[in-house]
Design an enzyme around this catalytic site. Structure first.
Site, mmCIF file in Angstrom:
data_model
loop_
_atom_site.group_PDB
_atom_site.id
_atom_site.type_symbol
_atom_site.label_atom_id
_atom_site.label_comp_id
_atom_site.label_asym_id
_atom_site.label_seq_id
_atom_site.Cartn_x
_atom_site.Cartn_y
_atom_site.Cartn_z
ATOM 1 N N ILE A 271 -2.256 20.883 5.763
ATOM 2 C CA ILE A 271 -2.109 19.862 4.729
ATOM 3 C C ILE A 271 -3.031 20.255 3.581
ATOM 4 O O ILE A 271 -4.145 19.779 3.442
ATOM 5 C CB ILE A 271 -2.434 18.470 5.290
ATOM 6 N N THR A 415 -8.124 13.886 -0.649
ATOM 7 C CA THR A 415 -8.156 15.171 -1.315
ATOM 8 C C THR A 415 -7.942 16.260 -0.325
ATOM 9 O O THR A 415 -8.878 16.672 0.328
ATOM 10 C CB THR A 415 -9.546 15.433 -1.846
ATOM 11 N N CYS A 416 -6.755 16.711 -0.222
ATOM 12 C CA CYS A 416 -6.592 17.742 0.785
ATOM 13 C C CYS A 416 -6.259 19.068 0.189
ATOM 14 O O CYS A 416 -5.599 19.858 0.797
ATOM 15 C CB CYS A 416 -5.525 17.320 1.745
ATOM 16 N N ILE A 417 -6.641 19.296 -1.044
ATOM 17 C CA ILE A 417 -6.272 20.605 -1.565
ATOM 18 C C ILE A 417 -7.468 21.293 -2.179
ATOM 19 O O ILE A 417 -8.456 20.678 -2.492
ATOM 20 C CB ILE A 417 -5.205 20.504 -2.650
#
Lengths: 617, 466
Positions: A271, A415-417
């Protein structure tokens, strides 16, 4: 590209070079001249030699005596009637490029990057341009920071002009120590041992349709070398006492333990978007960053598997965060019952206003593009879910909060990036710029504005205009604009700075830029830039939190803003990212303030991961 | 001859509506389609029978016998000259296709000077005014390789001048100026001779530089006024009329002749050589293939067929029909093969659209990885064709070269004018970029110099010194 009369004025002392072929006998006007912003690149590549070249102010209005081709430097032998040069702007400072301001230009040579200030420019009207910049940091602060700071220091030393501070409100944090986390029949805390109910995993899975599987692991320091899927969030475990609102009253928090959410989709896809932090935990976490775990802490690590292909949809990560909060909430309930005698430490945070000092505001850009980019704003519990509104649902418009709300977990970050440059939920709990500005006796921090970064350009400008008006009505003397990540969000980041800057308020911008995150747009108000990069090579290295805003960055940003507010110059950024700019600035600040600034480690302090070895270093 | 296909949309505005039916017998000059909005009448260019009417065209099978007689335009006794121009279905024959009857419906004697943009008119006083109205005759024939305009001056100078005088009368213009390139020495001399008895009409000699024929460039060269991309020539109290259009106006008024033929230059990779074949009065609707056969036929393998000029034309096919605005048919040599190399394209207002540039890149087997636009190419409305802010005067291109290098292009394809191409050549090759011009394949085929560096002055003396 030819320049306008306005640009010619701004670059009056820069070399005059023909942009195109011009015939003998013409009167030289701005339209005949190349934009000086691209000269460095041309000189570097040997395409241009500026020896003996007259300046723009000297040649304007003079006559060209013979036909010359494009990129011909105008020297005395081809120009008739050149004017005498005026005194170069400031003579004091030894030769360095002094002021910045000059918007520079388009044309971005390759890897440009960070320097300190930025040069960039937006073309007239529509086309934008490019840029270059970068900023590493304080490029600027360098020379200028010094004088300003000195002045400030003197002022402070001066008599007792310590205007009275006004405490607007306080927030009390009661710390409870946890040394052990175990599973048990019920979730409870006994002494310093936290028990998590066995079987709670099933409720997490059942809570959200998109959550297909869930495993809970207790990671103690001896297990740090454990493989993990990408880290989606790191959260403090905290709860409010009674009916206290976020940002005021009493908050109970557990020390020694954090919540950590990790995940993939059913297809095994991380993810994450631009990078992900999967791998051995000890190789992929930058310990001690505001948003990261500290070495020695226990992780309550939940690994969630979401429905296939929802990893890049907003609903996937939202479901993961919502489901995982079931466990945190159950711990919060247990915390509320804890006896006061277990309080290990009490800390009082004060929101202080300093009337008479320079009023500053912090604008934090948070992600709101949808997909996996969102934030829950103002939950009932610190970093909770219940009661919060999703940034995207609010339309990404600016939301004003108090500094204490920030420090009390008003942002639950999805915030998964781009793990190295994104701010985890815990980041806000320990937000260094808010803390630094709150404690700095020379400024009056009036508040924090969160603004989302929408996906569509039209919406980006919609919200940035709101930011401009918001700051305008605060009558702020200075502003910080911070962002996380890089790329698309730099469009609104630049626009926020422009909207504030055009109202006459100096703005310090803070972002990860360096090499990989070099700004894609810019404008003339982006003169004061601080680069959050810490990585050795200036890249998004997929190490959690590596390039996020740290105390050392906050100190530099404050010094730079004070310099700008005092009307001092900040030197323009260098053309290419140069980490030395930062060290020079840090040394200057240390000398002037007589304080030691601790610099953070970077990924080089971690064991080398296979991924890093192959992809980066 | 083969079937004639007459397009319902040959002009600026809406397509016309057919007013005949399949099976109808038609003559030269029979009205076959009428405007539904902005547009111009369309007539049959041949004797024959309508065989089919499709969404976009009327197909006529020509009769074996094709007498010269035509059906005169249907106007009442005493109709005004402007009404005759409208009835004849004349449109701008330089390529734009704006209905001429609409364009000439202006009273230049009472037209006020437009507001001049001081940024692009630094040498004019703010209150600059022209003394009277002007008809500017565009005889630049700017697309390289075309010769039918100049040929017409040489052969039908009187008719052209009559048409110009009618234009002056209709628009109440006191003066007229022919804009012609000085290199056309024979035509210049003939015109000069003819104008000796026409005190209101003069000639402005232009350098052999592309794009002198751009409408606003003609205004600038003749009158010294720079128009913005949004302004029409009327802002400089003038109307720009293509040379062939002027001749068609004379035909409509003197002979009541409808607009049914077009002058066309055919050249390129043809049997017999690459010299220009000028065909006067080609019936509208004739196929490209038939014209090429009349010029000798294609010589072996070829790259593409361009309808129009090398800069602004489009690729076409053998069975496509000639329209009222078709000026050139160029059969080109084969394209070079770039073997999938990384290509940047530099789009500007003077050359092909981005779509056309991409087509050329694709025909060269290039991989387009970067697209830049000349700083002066203005899109007045989203999607509208680009217009150059200062046609023929370069704004600098080095920043684009830097961008192409940054994007790791090996080749770039440019469509720029003479001056801008020259600027590109000042930086791109030194940065290791190999430069193609979009007209290269056509220029090589017709033996014209490639557009690269500029070796002539943008100024020419107005003396007839040859």
């Amino acid at each position: 590209m030819s320049i306008t009369a306005e640009t010619a004025k701004a670059h009056a002392h820069d070399p005059a070079v023909l942009c195109c072929r011009a015939e003998g006998g013409i009167t030289i006007e701005p339209a005949n001249l190349e934009d000086p912003a691209i000269f460095d690149d041309l000189v570097d590549s040997g395409l241009l030699n500026l020896d003996g070249c007259l300046t723009i102010e000297e040649v304007l209005g003079a006559k060209l005596v013979k036909t010359c081709d494009s990129l011909c430097p105008l020297t005395a032998d081809v120009v008739e009637g050149a004017k005498a040069p005026s005194a170069p702007a400031q003579e004091e400072a030894p030769a360095e490029e002094e002021v910045p301001a000059a918007p520079a230009a388009p044309a971005a040579p390759a890897p440009m990057t960070a320097g300190g200030m930025l040069k960039i420019h937006i073309g007239e009207g529509k086309d934008i341009n490019l840029e270059i910049p970068v900023g590493a940091l304080g490029g600027g602060a360098a020379a200028p920071a010094a004088p300003a700071v000195v002045a400030a220091a003197e002022a402070a030393a001066a008599p007792a002009e310590k205007a009275e501070e006004k405490v607007v409100r306080t927030l009390t944090r009661k710390h409870f120590k946890i040394t052990e986390v175990k599973r048990g029949p019920e979730t409870k805390i006994e002494g310093t041992t936290l028990y998590i109910r066995e079987g709670i995993e099933a409720e997490v899975i059942d809570n959200q349709e998109l959550v297909k599987d869930f495993h809970l692991e207790i990671i103690t320091p001896d297990l740090y070398h454990t493989y993990s899927e990408t880290i989606m969030d790191v959260q403090p475990i905290a709860t409010k006492e009674g009916d206290d609102d976020i940002g005021t009253g009493v908050t109970r928090v557990l020390d020694g333990v954090v919540m950590m959410l990790t995940g993939v989709d059913e297809g095994g896809v991380q993810i994450g978007e631009f990078g992900s932090s999967e791998g051995y935990l000890d190789e992929n976490i930058m310990w001690g960053r505001p948003g990261c775990p500290d070495k020695g802490e226990i992780f309550i690590k939940g690994n969630i598997v979401v429905q296939e292909k929802t990893n890049m949809e907003r609903r996937g990560p939202m479901a993961a965060h919502t489901a995982f909060d079931i466990i945190t909430q159950e711990i919060r309930e247990a915390m509320k019952k804890l006896d006061e005698s277990l309080v290990a430490e009490t800390q009082e945070l004060k929101q202080v206003r300093r009337p008479g000092k320079k009023k500053v505001v912090i604008v934090k850009e948070i992600m709101g593009q949808g997909a996996m980019h969102d934030n829950f704003i103002l939950p009932v519990e610190p970093v909770g879910v219940l009661g919060a509104r999703a940034n995207v649902d609010l339309g990404n418009v600016p939301v004003c909060v108090s500094p204490l709300e920030v420090l009390d977990g008003c942002i639950h970050a999805l915030t998964c990036i781009g793990p190295a440059s994104k701010e985890m939920s815990r980041h806000y709990w320990r937000e260094p710029l808010v803390l630094e500005a709150l404690h700095d006796e020379e400024v009056d921090l009036c508040g924090v504005v969160f603004v989302g970064s929408p996906q569509i350009n039209a919406e980006k400008f919609y919200v940035s205009k709101r930011v401009g008006h918001t700051v305008e009505m605060m009558d702020a003397d200075g502003a910080f604009v911070t962002t996380e990540g890089f790329g698309n969000n730099h469009i609104d980041f630049a626009s926020h700075i422009e909207q504030i800057g055009m109202r006459g308020v100096p703005v310090v911008g803070m972002s990860y830029c360096a090499v990989q995150g070099a700004l894609v747009v810019g404008n003339k108000y982006m003169q004061y830039m601080v680069d959050n990069n810490k990585s050795e090579s200036g890249i998004e290295n997929e190490v959690l939190g590596c390039n996020t805003l740290c105390p050392e960055d906050a100190v530099r940003a404050l010094a730079m803003l004070k310099t700008a507010m005092a009307g001092e110059d900040v030197k323009a950024a260098e053309r290419k990212w140069n980490p030395n700019v930062k060290s020079t600035n840090v040394e200057l600040i240390e000398a002037v303030y007589d304080r030691k600034i601790a610099l953070e480690d970077n990924e080089q302090s971690l064991p080398m991961s296979q991924k890093r070895k192959e992809k980066y270093d | 001859m083969g079937n004639v296909q007459i397009l319902l949309h040959q002009h600026v505005g809406a397509p016309c509506r057919a007013v005949v039916q399949a099976g109808d017998e038609v003559k030269k000059g029979t009205l076959i389609a009428a405007p539904t909005g902005l547009g111009a009448n369309i007539f049959s260019s041949v004797y024959g029978k309508v065989t089919d009417i499709t969404e976009d065209r009327i197909i006529i099978e020509p009769a074996d016998e094709q007498p010269d007689e035509f059906v005169p335009i249907d106007v009442p006794e005493g109709a005004s000259k402007l009404d005759m121009v409208k009835a004849a279905g004349i449109v701008g024959m330089g390529g734009a296709g704006f209905p001429t009857g609409v364009k000439l419906g202006i009273n230049l004697a009472e037209t006020e000077m437009g507001e001049l943009d001081p940024e692009i008119n630094p040498e004019l006083p703010a209150d600059f005014k022209l003394d009277c109205g002007y008809i500017l005759i565009n005889a630049a024939e700017c697309e390289p390789g075309l010769e039918h305009n100049i040929r017409q001056i040489e052969e039908e100078c009187d008719k052209v001048i009559r048409g110009v005088k009618y234009c002056m009368e209709m628009t109440k213009a006191e003066k007229a100026i022919f804009a012609i390139k000085k290199k056309n020495q024979k035509a210049v001399k003939i015109l000069n001779e003819a104008l000796k008895s026409e005190p209101a009409i003069s000639m402005h000699l232009m350098p052999d530089i592309y794009p002198m024929g751009e409408e606003r460039a003609v205004v600038r060269e003749c009158l010294g006024v720079n128009l913005t991309t949004m302004q029409l020539p009327s802002a400089a109290r003038s109307v720009v009329v293509n040379l062939e259009t002027a001749a068609r106006i004379a035909e409509a008024i003197d002979e009541k002749r409808p607009c049914i033929t077009k002058n066309v230059t055919v050249r390129g990779k043809l049997n017999g050589g690459n010299e220009a074949h000028v065909f006067m009065d080609v019936p509208v609707g004739t196929s490209v293939g038939e014209l090429i056969e009349r010029a000798g036929g294609i010589d072996g393998v070829y790259g593409e067929i361009i309808m129009g000029g090398a800069f602004t034309g489009k690729s076409t096919e053998l069975d496509a029909p000639i329209t009222k605005t078709t000026g050139g048919i160029i059969v080109t040599m084969e394209f070079p093969d770039l073997h999938g190399a990384r290509v940047g394209i530099l789009v500007c207002a003077c050359g092909g659209s981005e779509e056309r540039m991409r087509e050329i890149a694709s025909k060269m087997n290039g991989n387009v990885v970067s697209v830049c636009r000349c700083k002066q190419a203005i899109e007045n409305k989203p999607g509208a064709p680009l217009k150059c802010l200062r046609p023929g005067n370069c704004p600098g291109q080095t920043a684009n070269s830097i961008q192409f290098r940054k994007d790791k292009c090996e080749y770039i394809i440019i469509g720029n004018c003479s001056d801008c191409s020259n600027t590109v050549m000042g930086s791109a090759p030194k940065m290791g970029l190999k430069v193609f011009h979009q007209t290269d394949h056509a220029m090589r085929t017709i033996g014209h110099a490639l557009y690269r560096t500029l070796k002539v002055s943008k100024q020419v003396s107005q003396d007839i010194d040859f």
